[in-house]
Motif scaffolding. Structure first.
Motif, PDB file in Angstrom:
ATOM      1  N   PRO A 119       1.027  -1.475   0.561  1.00 12.01           N
ATOM      2  CA  PRO A 119       0.080   0.205  -0.312  1.00 12.01           C
ATOM      3  C   PRO A 119       0.873   1.228   0.178  1.00 12.01           C
ATOM      4  N   ASP A 120       0.178   2.302  -0.690  1.00 15.91           N
ATOM      5  CA  ASP A 120       1.138   3.488  -0.317  1.00 15.91           C
ATOM      6  C   ASP A 120       1.468   3.868   0.965  1.00 15.91           C
ATOM      7  N   ALA A 121       1.098   3.615   1.823  1.00 15.33           N
ATOM      8  CA  ALA A 121       1.978   4.161   3.332  1.00 15.33           C
ATOM      9  C   ALA A 121       3.013   3.310   3.997  1.00 15.33           C
ATOM     10  N   ALA A 122       3.175   2.144   3.116  1.00  8.88           N
ATOM     11  CA  ALA A 122       4.696   1.316   2.923  1.00  8.88           C
ATOM     12  C   ALA A 122       5.309   2.573   2.519  1.00  8.88           C
ATOM     13  N   THR A 140       9.647  -6.437   6.833  1.00  9.50           N
ATOM     14  CA  THR A 140       8.928  -6.599   6.143  1.00  9.50           C
ATOM     15  C   THR A 140       7.331  -5.924   6.577  1.00  9.50           C
ATOM     16  N   PHE A 141       6.753  -4.766   5.607  1.00  8.79           N
ATOM     17  CA  PHE A 141       5.501  -3.958   6.575  1.00  8.79           C
ATOM     18  C   PHE A 141       4.721  -5.272   6.256  1.00  8.79           C
ATOM     19  N   ASP A 142       3.979  -4.526   7.869  1.00  8.15           N
ATOM     20  CA  ASP A 142       2.859  -5.466   8.572  1.00  8.15           C
ATOM     21  C   ASP A 142       1.119  -4.894   8.294  1.00  8.15           C
ATOM     22  N   ARG A 143       0.920  -5.387   7.233  1.00  9.20           N
ATOM     23  CA  ARG A 143       0.043  -4.861   7.212  1.00  9.20           C
ATOM     24  C   ARG A 143      -1.493  -4.615   7.973  1.00  9.20           C
ATOM     25  N   VAL A 144      -1.828  -5.340   8.991  1.00 11.08           N
ATOM     26  CA  VAL A 144      -2.632  -5.418   9.691  1.00 11.08           C
ATOM     27  C   VAL A 144      -2.346  -3.989  10.524  1.00 11.08           C
ATOM     28  N   ARG A 145      -0.781  -4.144  10.975  1.00  8.18           N
ATOM     29  CA  ARG A 145      -0.204  -2.814  12.182  1.00  8.18           C
ATOM     30  C   ARG A 145       0.236  -1.736  11.242  1.00  8.18           C
ATOM     31  N   ASN A 146      -0.398  -1.572  10.277  1.00 12.86           N
ATOM     32  CA  ASN A 146       0.607  -0.558   9.049  1.00 12.86           C
ATOM     33  C   ASN A 146       1.494  -0.142   9.551  1.00 12.86           C
ATOM     34  N   ARG A 147       2.082  -1.195   9.449  1.00 18.71           N
ATOM     35  CA  ARG A 147       3.880  -0.450  10.062  1.00 18.71           C
ATOM     36  C   ARG A 147       5.091  -1.048   9.294  1.00 18.71           C
ATOM     37  N   TRP A 148       6.456  -1.059   9.280  1.00 17.49           N
ATOM     38  CA  TRP A 148       7.503  -1.812   8.836  1.00 17.49           C
ATOM     39  C   TRP A 148       8.092  -2.540  10.906  1.00 17.49           C
TER      40      TRP A 148
END
Length: 149
Positions: A119-122, A140-148
């Motif tokens: 996602p763009d947020a990453a 790695t980017f955690d899509r649930v927590r929305n953070r690296w």
């Protein structure tokens, strides 16, 4: 007045990459101000690489200078380059699991896993990462927590 020497990136392509993917990444890195030195990596017997492309570069310096020069659209520029490199071939007859592009920092040995559908947020957060605090780790980017992590 001479132009500054571009940063050098060592680029290792997995044997399965297409010429189109290799050209897209090399061209994209060049447009981002990097001198890409590319090499095709052959797999040995039954070993398979866990990545499709590995880019080794002074990542902190690159992200910092790119963020300053491109301001708001820096993350978009990196996202377009990654999408071009990980793009699937139109003639792929058998779908395979998508393998990522890895960025590796030459100073800290930190690796960042970039998947085709991040996602763009990453990408926005990518420019804020503290690589020195992540020495030798793979992020790695955690899509649930929305953070690296």
């Amino acid at each position: 007045m001479t132009e500054p020497t571009p940063m050098t990136a060592r680029v290792y392509f997995g044997a399965e990459t297409t010429e189109e993917q290799r050209d897209a990444l090399s061209r994209g890195l060049s447009e981002l101000g990097l001198d890409a030195r590319a090499r095709l990596v052959k797999t040995v017997r039954s070993e398979q690489l866990t990545w499709l492309v590995l880019v080794v570069l002074p990542l902190s310096g690159f992200l910092g200078s790119l963020g300053q020069s491109l301001a708001q659209d820096a993350y978009g520029a990196v996202k377009r380059v990654v999408a071009g490199a990980l793009g699937r071939s139109e003639d792929a007859s058998v779908p395979e699991p998508q393998r990522p592009l890895l960025l590796e920092d030459t100073r800290s040995a930190t690796r960042i896993v970039l998947e085709a559908d991040l996602p763009d947020a990453a990408y926005r957060q990518l420019f804020q990462l503290d690589l020195a605090g992540s020495e030798g780790r793979t992020l790695t980017f955690d899509r649930v927590r929305n953070r690296w992590h």
